[in-house]
Design a protein around this motif. Structure first.
Motif, short mmCIF file in Angstrom:
data_model
loop_
_atom_site.label_atom_id
_atom_site.label_comp_id
_atom_site.label_asym_id
_atom_site.label_seq_id
_atom_site.Cartn_x
_atom_site.Cartn_y
_atom_site.Cartn_z
N SER A 14 7.28 24.88 -45.72
CA SER A 14 8.59 24.25 -45.55
C SER A 14 9.15 24.59 -44.18
CB SER A 14 9.57 24.72 -46.64
OG SER A 14 9.67 26.13 -46.63
N PRO A 15 9.88 23.65 -43.55
CA PRO A 15 10.46 23.90 -42.23
C PRO A 15 11.58 24.92 -42.28
CG PRO A 15 11.17 21.77 -43.10
CD PRO A 15 10.14 22.30 -44.06
N THR A 16 11.75 25.62 -41.19
CA THR A 16 12.74 26.71 -41.14
C THR A 16 13.80 26.49 -40.06
OG1 THR A 16 11.28 27.98 -39.69
CG2 THR A 16 11.12 28.41 -42.05
N ASN A 17 13.97 25.24 -39.62
CA ASN A 17 15.06 24.90 -38.69
C ASN A 17 15.02 25.72 -37.40
OD1 ASN A 17 17.34 23.32 -38.02
ND2 ASN A 17 18.71 25.02 -38.53
N GLY A 18 13.84 25.79 -36.79
CA GLY A 18 13.74 26.43 -35.48
C GLY A 18 13.34 27.89 -35.51
N LYS A 19 13.10 28.45 -36.69
CA LYS A 19 12.66 29.86 -36.77
C LYS A 19 11.13 29.89 -36.75
CE LYS A 19 16.75 31.16 -39.45
NZ LYS A 19 17.26 31.67 -40.75
N PHE A 20 10.59 30.15 -35.55
CA PHE A 20 9.15 30.02 -35.34
C PHE A 20 8.39 31.25 -35.79
CE2 PHE A 20 10.62 26.58 -32.74
CZ PHE A 20 9.59 25.65 -32.79
N ASN A 21 7.21 30.98 -36.34
CA ASN A 21 6.26 32.01 -36.74
C ASN A 21 4.91 31.75 -36.09
OD1 ASN A 21 7.81 33.58 -38.84
ND2 ASN A 21 7.95 31.54 -39.76
N ILE A 22 4.09 32.79 -36.02
CA ILE A 22 2.77 32.69 -35.40
C ILE A 22 1.77 32.15 -36.42
CG2 ILE A 22 0.85 34.07 -34.50
CD1 ILE A 22 3.04 35.95 -33.32
N PHE A 23 1.07 31.08 -36.02
CA PHE A 23 0.05 30.48 -36.88
C PHE A 23 -1.30 30.40 -36.17
CE2 PHE A 23 3.81 29.23 -39.16
CZ PHE A 23 3.42 29.14 -40.49
N ASP A 37 4.27 24.88 -24.65
CA ASP A 37 3.76 23.52 -24.72
C ASP A 37 4.34 22.89 -25.98
OD1 ASP A 37 1.71 21.33 -24.12
OD2 ASP A 37 1.02 21.98 -26.11
N ILE A 38 4.72 21.63 -25.92
CA ILE A 38 5.32 20.95 -27.06
C ILE A 38 4.31 19.96 -27.64
CG2 ILE A 38 7.29 19.63 -27.89
CD1 ILE A 38 7.99 22.35 -26.56
N ASP A 39 3.87 20.22 -28.88
CA ASP A 39 2.84 19.38 -29.48
C ASP A 39 3.23 18.93 -30.90
OD1 ASP A 39 0.42 18.03 -29.76
OD2 ASP A 39 -0.66 19.80 -30.45
N TYR A 40 4.50 18.62 -31.10
CA TYR A 40 4.89 18.00 -32.38
C TYR A 40 4.28 16.60 -32.45
CZ TYR A 40 8.23 21.58 -33.81
OH TYR A 40 8.81 22.75 -34.22
N GLU A 41 3.75 16.26 -33.64
CA GLU A 41 3.08 14.97 -33.80
C GLU A 41 3.64 14.15 -34.95
OE1 GLU A 41 -1.15 15.58 -33.82
OE2 GLU A 41 -1.11 16.80 -32.00
N HIS A 42 4.54 14.75 -35.75
CA HIS A 42 5.14 14.06 -36.90
C HIS A 42 6.64 14.39 -36.91
CE1 HIS A 42 1.04 13.39 -38.26
NE2 HIS A 42 0.82 14.66 -38.03
N PHE A 43 7.44 13.40 -37.28
CA PHE A 43 8.88 13.54 -37.08
C PHE A 43 9.69 13.07 -38.29
CE2 PHE A 43 6.64 12.70 -33.16
CZ PHE A 43 7.08 13.70 -32.33
N LYS A 44 10.74 13.83 -38.58
CA LYS A 44 11.76 13.41 -39.54
C LYS A 44 13.12 13.38 -38.85
CE LYS A 44 9.42 14.65 -43.83
NZ LYS A 44 9.47 15.42 -45.09
N SER A 45 13.09 13.16 -37.56
CA SER A 45 14.32 13.04 -36.77
C SER A 45 14.17 11.85 -35.83
CB SER A 45 14.57 14.31 -35.95
OG SER A 45 13.65 14.38 -34.86
N ASP A 46 15.27 11.38 -35.31
CA ASP A 46 15.23 10.28 -34.36
C ASP A 46 14.86 10.82 -32.97
OD1 ASP A 46 17.97 10.55 -32.62
OD2 ASP A 46 18.25 11.22 -34.69
N PRO A 47 14.43 9.95 -32.06
CA PRO A 47 14.00 10.40 -30.73
C PRO A 47 15.07 11.16 -29.95
CG PRO A 47 13.18 8.19 -31.14
CD PRO A 47 14.10 8.52 -32.28
N PRO A 81 14.87 19.17 -37.81
CA PRO A 81 16.01 20.07 -37.62
C PRO A 81 17.17 19.76 -38.56
CG PRO A 81 16.01 18.40 -35.92
CD PRO A 81 14.74 18.20 -36.71
N SER A 82 17.88 20.81 -38.96
CA SER A 82 19.10 20.61 -39.76
C SER A 82 20.24 20.11 -38.89
CB SER A 82 19.50 21.91 -40.44
OG SER A 82 18.48 22.35 -41.32
N SER A 83 20.29 20.66 -37.67
CA SER A 83 21.25 20.19 -36.67
C SER A 83 20.73 20.61 -35.31
CB SER A 83 22.64 20.78 -36.90
OG SER A 83 22.69 22.12 -36.46
#
Length: 303
Positions: free
Chosen positions: A72-81, A149-159, A122-124
């Motif tokens: 589940s997304p955490t609204n910008g709280k990044f973890n190491i994967f 580097d920014i590599d998001y490939e799927h979105f639930k937000s507008d551009p 993002p929530s906001s």
């Protein structure tokens, strides 16, 4: 009076000409490689590093997801994967200390996590940026990293939301001296391009490199089609340093076996070879990093 105006015009044209020369991208010896996403025990020292190139390792990935229960997304709280057992802080220090031309970055997002897509969700804007700055600053300082580097490939937000979140993140990390460079990794998909081009329009001045995923095109891509694709994307990311790319397993785009280096040489002759990146070191282990060596040898003679 007319002579004075003519002189001023000539001076203005001269200033513009010199600005254009300085601003126009040209050949570069930059080589970049994603590493650590597939957990196959690849290590930095496994990858050959030519001392005559600028070399960026890109750790893959940091994701703002929690997988303690269900992903589940955490609204910008990044973890190491990425494979932090083999690619940890001490290994980063070792590869950088042993190679003055090496920098290490981390990539955000990626395609999937534990079998599901990674969504930018993002929530906001304000809360996402605040959380992202905080969590990424901690990771970047812990690992002594140089960029993102920014590599998001799927979105639930507008551009526009994506553009503001990522743009403000890069701006803040650079302003705080946390990172030295930032790149984006789009590919030719309508939804993906709409998000990254919105980001480019609003914050392109903060983005140092465009890691365009040319290997997302069809496997049968020809040299001439590759050049056309490169020119098309360069016009979209106007003024950006668009890097060419291949995928190690040869599953898409123009492969090194079928003309990739021919295309690179053509771009180099036109002063358009701004660098090469590879997905990924994890897969290249199987061929002894043959094409990494060839790529770097070409880049070392690019100027």
């Amino acid at each position: 009076m007319e002579l004075s105006k003519l002189c001023m015009t000539l001076l203005s044209l001269q200033a513009f000409f010199f600005f254009f020369l300085e601003a126009a991208p040209s050949n570069s010896n930059l080589f970049r490689e994603y590493i650590g996403a597939e957990f196959n025990n690849v290590k930095f020292q496994d990858v050959p590093v030519n001392p005559n190139v600028e070399f960026h390792f890109i750790l893959s990935f940091a994701i703002d997801y929690d997988t303690s229960s269900s992903p589940s997304p955490t609204n910008g709280k990044f973890n190491i994967f990425w494979d932090s057992d083999n690619l940890g802080p001490s290994q980063v220090s070792s590869i950088k200390n042993g190679n003055s031309n090496v920098k290490v970055a981390l990539s955000l997002g990626g395609d999937s996590v534990t079998g599901g897509f990674v969504y930018f969700n993002p929530s906001s804007i304000d809360s996402w940026v605040s959380n992202a700055v905080s969590s990424l600053t901690k990771i970047i300082k812990q690992y002594n990293l140089d960029g993102i580097d920014i590599d998001y490939e799927h979105f639930k937000s507008d551009p526009q939301t994506f553009a503001q979140c990522i743009g403000r993140l890069i701006q803040t990390l650079k302003k705080n001296g946390v990172i030295k460079f930032a790149s984006i990794a789009p590919f030719d998909d309508d939804e993906v391009q709409s998000h990254y081009l919105a980001l480019w329009k609003s914050h392109g001045n903060l983005i140092d490199y465009v890691n365009f995923q040319f290997y997302a095109y069809d496997k049968g891509t020809s040299v001439s089609q590759f050049i056309n694709d490169f020119n098309t994307q360069s016009s979209k990311y106007n003024g950006g340093k668009v890097l060419v790319s291949f995928i190690s397993d040869g599953s898409g785009g123009l492969s090194p076996k079928n003309g990739f280096f021919t295309a690179c040489n053509r771009l180099r002759s036109q002063q358009k070879l701004h660098g090469i990146f590879v997905w990924s070191a994890d897969d290249s282990m199987g061929n002894g990093f043959r094409f990494e060596k060839q790529s770097q040898a070409l880049l070392a003679n690019s100027n």
